[in-house]
Design a protein around this motif. Structure first.
Motif, PDB file in Angstrom:
ATOM      1  N   ARG A 188      12.009  -4.224   0.950  1.00 41.37           N
ATOM      2  CA  ARG A 188      11.621  -5.434   1.459  1.00 41.37           C
ATOM      3  C   ARG A 188      12.896  -6.215   2.118  1.00 41.37           C
ATOM      4  NH1 ARG A 188       6.395  -7.305   0.699  1.00 41.37           N
ATOM      5  NH2 ARG A 188       5.185  -6.070  -0.710  1.00 41.37           N
ATOM      6  N   SER A 189      14.125  -6.059   1.390  1.00 37.09           N
ATOM      7  CA  SER A 189      15.317  -6.463   2.027  1.00 37.09           C
ATOM      8  C   SER A 189      15.744  -5.876   3.239  1.00 37.09           C
ATOM      9  CB  SER A 189      16.409  -6.620   1.096  1.00 37.09           C
ATOM     10  OG  SER A 189      16.803  -5.322   0.791  1.00 37.09           O
ATOM     11  N   GLN A 190      15.330  -4.665   3.350  1.00 34.87           N
ATOM     12  CA  GLN A 190      15.806  -3.705   4.363  1.00 34.87           C
ATOM     13  C   GLN A 190      14.936  -4.177   5.658  1.00 34.87           C
ATOM     14  OE1 GLN A 190      18.468  -1.936   5.284  1.00 34.87           O
ATOM     15  NE2 GLN A 190      19.305  -2.586   3.239  1.00 34.87           N
ATOM     16  N   LEU A 191      13.607  -4.545   5.112  1.00 39.66           N
ATOM     17  CA  LEU A 191      12.546  -4.850   6.372  1.00 39.66           C
ATOM     18  C   LEU A 191      12.746  -6.141   7.140  1.00 39.66           C
ATOM     19  CD1 LEU A 191       9.119  -3.621   4.763  1.00 39.66           C
ATOM     20  CD2 LEU A 191      10.514  -2.665   6.705  1.00 39.66           C
ATOM     21  N   PRO A 244      12.348  -7.280  11.955  1.00 34.97           N
ATOM     22  CA  PRO A 244      11.116  -8.181  12.232  1.00 34.97           C
ATOM     23  C   PRO A 244       9.785  -7.353  12.582  1.00 34.97           C
ATOM     24  CG  PRO A 244      13.145  -9.185  13.310  1.00 34.97           C
ATOM     25  CD  PRO A 244      13.454  -7.636  13.077  1.00 34.97           C
ATOM     26  N   THR A 245       9.876  -6.485  13.586  1.00 28.34           N
ATOM     27  CA  THR A 245       8.749  -5.904  13.927  1.00 28.34           C
ATOM     28  C   THR A 245       8.184  -4.826  13.093  1.00 28.34           C
ATOM     29  OG1 THR A 245       9.720  -5.745  16.478  1.00 28.34           O
ATOM     30  CG2 THR A 245       7.858  -4.460  15.922  1.00 28.34           C
ATOM     31  N   THR A 246       9.280  -4.039  12.259  1.00 29.02           N
ATOM     32  CA  THR A 246       8.698  -3.485  11.269  1.00 29.02           C
ATOM     33  C   THR A 246       8.272  -3.919  10.043  1.00 29.02           C
ATOM     34  OG1 THR A 246      10.418  -1.888  11.974  1.00 29.02           O
ATOM     35  CG2 THR A 246       9.194  -1.346   9.969  1.00 29.02           C
ATOM     36  N   GLU A 247       8.917  -5.302   9.823  1.00 32.05           N
ATOM     37  CA  GLU A 247       8.221  -6.088   8.705  1.00 32.05           C
ATOM     38  C   GLU A 247       6.862  -6.591   9.062  1.00 32.05           C
ATOM     39  OE1 GLU A 247       9.890  -9.845   5.969  1.00 32.05           O
ATOM     40  OE2 GLU A 247      10.365  -9.659   8.344  1.00 32.05           O
ATOM     41  N   GLN A 277       4.689  -4.932  10.693  1.00 35.18           N
ATOM     42  CA  GLN A 277       3.681  -3.755  10.517  1.00 35.18           C
ATOM     43  C   GLN A 277       3.616  -3.553   9.016  1.00 35.18           C
ATOM     44  OE1 GLN A 277       6.085  -1.010  12.674  1.00 35.18           O
ATOM     45  NE2 GLN A 277       5.139  -1.290  14.993  1.00 35.18           N
ATOM     46  N   PHE A 278       4.443  -3.822   8.315  1.00 34.78           N
ATOM     47  CA  PHE A 278       4.342  -3.436   7.017  1.00 34.78           C
ATOM     48  C   PHE A 278       3.560  -4.622   6.356  1.00 34.78           C
ATOM     49  CE2 PHE A 278       5.768  -3.600   2.552  1.00 34.78           C
ATOM     50  CZ  PHE A 278       5.432  -2.393   2.157  1.00 34.78           C
ATOM     51  N   SER A 279       3.943  -5.871   6.505  1.00 40.11           N
ATOM     52  CA  SER A 279       2.897  -6.743   6.181  1.00 40.11           C
ATOM     53  C   SER A 279       1.631  -6.489   6.232  1.00 40.11           C
ATOM     54  CB  SER A 279       3.508  -8.193   6.815  1.00 40.11           C
ATOM     55  OG  SER A 279       4.795  -8.564   6.330  1.00 40.11           O
ATOM     56  N   PHE A 280       1.200  -5.951   7.806  1.00 40.44           N
ATOM     57  CA  PHE A 280      -0.125  -5.931   7.823  1.00 40.44           C
ATOM     58  C   PHE A 280      -0.597  -4.872   7.062  1.00 40.44           C
ATOM     59  CE2 PHE A 280      -3.461  -3.099  10.170  1.00 40.44           C
ATOM     60  CZ  PHE A 280      -4.326  -3.996  10.449  1.00 40.44           C
ATOM     61  N   ILE A 281      -0.006  -3.853   6.936  1.00 41.52           N
ATOM     62  CA  ILE A 281      -0.598  -2.655   6.043  1.00 41.52           C
ATOM     63  C   ILE A 281      -0.617  -3.056   4.517  1.00 41.52           C
ATOM     64  CG2 ILE A 281       0.390  -0.486   4.960  1.00 41.52           C
ATOM     65  CD1 ILE A 281       1.831   0.190   7.568  1.00 41.52           C
ATOM     66  N   ASP A 282       0.418  -3.979   4.128  1.00 40.66           N
ATOM     67  CA  ASP A 282       0.519  -4.546   2.711  1.00 40.66           C
ATOM     68  C   ASP A 282      -0.828  -5.367   2.527  1.00 40.66           C
ATOM     69  OD1 ASP A 282       1.017  -5.360   0.092  1.00 40.66           O
ATOM     70  OD2 ASP A 282       2.625  -6.763   0.785  1.00 40.66           O
ATOM     71  N   ARG A 283      -1.180  -6.260   3.449  1.00 40.51           N
ATOM     72  CA  ARG A 283      -2.498  -6.838   3.283  1.00 40.51           C
ATOM     73  C   ARG A 283      -3.546  -5.988   3.336  1.00 40.51           C
ATOM     74  NH1 ARG A 283       0.302 -10.097   6.824  1.00 40.51           N
ATOM     75  NH2 ARG A 283      -1.203  -9.284   8.868  1.00 40.51           N
ATOM     76  N   ALA A 284      -3.645  -5.236   4.120  1.00 37.53           N
ATOM     77  CA  ALA A 284      -4.873  -4.129   4.398  1.00 37.53           C
ATOM     78  C   ALA A 284      -4.866  -3.575   2.974  1.00 37.53           C
ATOM     79  CB  ALA A 284      -4.647  -3.399   5.299  1.00 37.53           C
ATOM     80  N   ILE A 285      -3.789  -3.146   2.379  1.00 36.03           N
ATOM     81  CA  ILE A 285      -4.132  -2.107   1.027  1.00 36.03           C
ATOM     82  C   ILE A 285      -4.367  -3.181  -0.095  1.00 36.03           C
ATOM     83  CG2 ILE A 285      -2.907  -0.887  -0.741  1.00 36.03           C
ATOM     84  CD1 ILE A 285      -1.608   0.499   1.731  1.00 36.03           C
ATOM     85  N   THR A 286      -3.686  -4.176  -0.022  1.00 35.47           N
ATOM     86  CA  THR A 286      -3.904  -5.328  -1.132  1.00 35.47           C
ATOM     87  C   THR A 286      -5.329  -5.827  -1.344  1.00 35.47           C
ATOM     88  OG1 THR A 286      -1.447  -5.931  -1.154  1.00 35.47           O
ATOM     89  CG2 THR A 286      -3.182  -7.473  -2.508  1.00 35.47           C
ATOM     90  N   ARG A 287      -5.771  -6.121   0.112  1.00 35.55           N
ATOM     91  CA  ARG A 287      -7.165  -6.935   0.088  1.00 35.55           C
ATOM     92  C   ARG A 287      -8.263  -5.694   0.107  1.00 35.55           C
ATOM     93  NH1 ARG A 287      -6.289 -10.869   5.037  1.00 35.55           N
ATOM     94  NH2 ARG A 287      -4.826 -12.329   3.634  1.00 35.55           N
TER      95      ARG A 287
END
Length: 110
Positions: A59-62, A66-69, A71-81
């Motif tokens: 997360r600190s590297q992300l 910003p763009t990759t962060e 994208q990862f936030s989108f993946i994180d939300r999708a998996i979590t929800r």
């Protein structure tokens, strides 16, 4: 033998031959027990390595990208929800299983 299987399953990126090799070495019930227990142990280890050791670092590297962060936030939300459904659908993608388990550890899935 189950721990050796779990260790190999965790560290070898393309571990396609492990289960057939185990089947060739042991009788069916023994091989099945080794593959199931080793697979569960490897999946659990990969998840906890991702969660406990890598999550903060990744997360600190992300934050530096910003763009990759985003994208990862989108993946994180999708998996979590998505919960079980998201996990099931990700299992259908032909990727190494340990990589997916590390990914679960990096997200907010519980």
């Amino acid at each position: 033998v189950g721990l050796l299987y779990a260790f190999c399953d965790l560290l070898i990126p393309l571990n396609i031959g492990l289960a057939p090799l185990c089947g060739a070495m042991f009788d069916f019930p023994t091989a099945l027990a080794i593959v199931l227990t080793g697979g569960v142990a490897a999946a659990t280890a990969a998840f906890f390595i991702g969660r406990m050791l890598l999550q903060d670092r990744v997360r600190s590297q992300l934050q530096k990208m910003p763009t990759t962060e985003r994208q990862f936030s989108f993946i994180d939300r999708a998996i979590t929800r998505g919960g079980f459904r998201a996990v099931f659908l990700l299992r259908l993608i032909p990727t190494p299983v340990p990589a997916i388990n590390f990914l679960y550890g990096l997200t907010g899935v519980s």
